[in-house]
Motif scaffolding. Structure first.
Motif, short mmCIF file in Angstrom:
data_model
loop_
_atom_site.label_atom_id
_atom_site.label_comp_id
_atom_site.label_asym_id
_atom_site.label_seq_id
_atom_site.Cartn_x
_atom_site.Cartn_y
_atom_site.Cartn_z
N GLY A 1 5.29 -0.48 -9.91
CA GLY A 1 6.03 -1.73 -9.73
C GLY A 1 6.84 -1.81 -8.37
N ARG A 2 6.46 -0.84 -7.32
CA ARG A 2 7.26 -0.68 -6.18
C ARG A 2 6.64 -1.68 -5.04
N THR A 3 7.24 -2.88 -5.23
CA THR A 3 6.71 -4.11 -4.46
C THR A 3 6.97 -4.04 -3.16
N ASP A 4 8.05 -3.51 -2.62
CA ASP A 4 8.30 -3.31 -1.30
C ASP A 4 7.54 -2.41 -0.63
N GLU A 5 7.11 -1.13 -1.13
CA GLU A 5 5.91 -0.30 -0.56
C GLU A 5 4.76 -0.89 -0.56
N ILE A 6 4.47 -1.73 -1.41
CA ILE A 6 3.08 -2.47 -1.39
C ILE A 6 2.97 -3.16 -0.24
N VAL A 7 4.03 -3.99 0.09
CA VAL A 7 3.81 -5.02 0.98
C VAL A 7 3.98 -4.48 2.51
N ALA A 8 4.48 -3.16 2.58
CA ALA A 8 4.66 -2.51 3.80
C ALA A 8 3.41 -2.00 4.20
N LEU A 9 2.25 -2.09 3.25
CA LEU A 9 0.95 -1.56 3.59
C LEU A 9 0.13 -2.58 4.10
N TYR A 10 0.70 -3.87 4.35
CA TYR A 10 -0.19 -4.97 4.79
C TYR A 10 0.14 -5.27 6.32
N THR A 11 -0.75 -5.65 7.12
CA THR A 11 -0.47 -6.45 8.38
C THR A 11 0.48 -7.85 8.06
N PRO A 12 1.36 -8.02 8.89
CA PRO A 12 2.15 -9.62 8.86
C PRO A 12 1.32 -10.72 8.45
N ASP A 13 -0.24 -10.73 8.92
CA ASP A 13 -0.87 -11.76 8.55
C ASP A 13 -2.01 -11.47 7.57
N ALA A 14 -1.89 -10.65 6.73
CA ALA A 14 -2.77 -10.31 5.83
C ALA A 14 -3.16 -11.42 4.90
N VAL A 15 -4.26 -11.35 4.02
CA VAL A 15 -4.65 -12.42 3.22
C VAL A 15 -5.37 -11.53 1.98
N LEU A 16 -4.77 -11.90 0.81
CA LEU A 16 -5.45 -11.67 -0.46
C LEU A 16 -6.24 -12.78 -1.11
N GLU A 17 -7.46 -12.53 -1.23
CA GLU A 17 -8.19 -13.23 -1.87
C GLU A 17 -8.55 -12.98 -3.54
N ILE A 18 -7.98 -13.65 -4.39
CA ILE A 18 -8.30 -13.16 -5.65
C ILE A 18 -8.97 -14.18 -6.53
N PRO A 19 -9.83 -14.08 -7.54
CA PRO A 19 -10.45 -14.98 -8.18
C PRO A 19 -9.59 -15.94 -9.03
N GLY A 20 -9.70 -17.33 -8.79
CA GLY A 20 -8.97 -18.32 -9.60
C GLY A 20 -7.70 -18.35 -8.95
N MET A 21 -7.55 -18.21 -7.83
CA MET A 21 -6.14 -18.32 -7.15
C MET A 21 -6.42 -18.73 -5.82
#
Length: 132
Positions: free
Chosen positions: A27-47
């Motif tokens: 549940g360390r959200t800030d650490e997760i987000v730091a692993l993404y490029t500023p223009d990153a995209v997540l694609e998740i089924p149903g969203m």
């Protein structure tokens, strides 16, 4: 690309995927987000696609675990398109611990594109698919 460069790319990509999984399950959200490029995209089924670090932060904040969980990311195959971009295909099993013990919640795949920015590997795109 030389064999040593390819090994360096694979090690860097696997480190990002491992850090992401560990941070997500804790549940360390800030650490997760730091692993993404500023223009990153997540694609998740149903969203709708989740685009950019602010939106990714809000999404993962909403997904912070309320009970113990584990993402088992395995069978990762890394292919590189150069020294600054790579693709990783992985299987994932999501487990949660409830009153009856651990249970499988989801089985699926990650299709990740990573980019190296300022010497650091970052996720640029993650497409998740689920197995029926």
């Amino acid at each position: 690309m030389s064999e040593s460069t390819q090994a360096w790319v694979v090690a860097g990509v696997r480190a990002v995927l491992g850090a992401h999984t560990q941070a997500q399950d804790a549940g360390r959200t800030d650490e997760i987000v730091a692993l993404y490029t500023p223009d990153a995209v997540l694609e998740i089924p149903g969203m709708d696609p989740v685009e950019g670090r602010d939106a990714i932060h809000a999404a993962f904040k909403g997904w912070e675990p309320v009970q113990p969980q584990l993402h088992l990311v395995t069978n990762t195959v890394v292919t590189s398109t150069g020294e600054d971009e790579a693709r990783a295909l992985s299987d994932v099993v999501f487990l949660q611990r409830g009153e009856a013990g651990w249970a499988i919640g989801v089985v699926g795949h990650y299709d990740d594109t990573l980019r190296r920015q300022d010497g650091t590997w970052l996720l640029h795109r993650r497409k998740t698919t689920y197995q029926a």
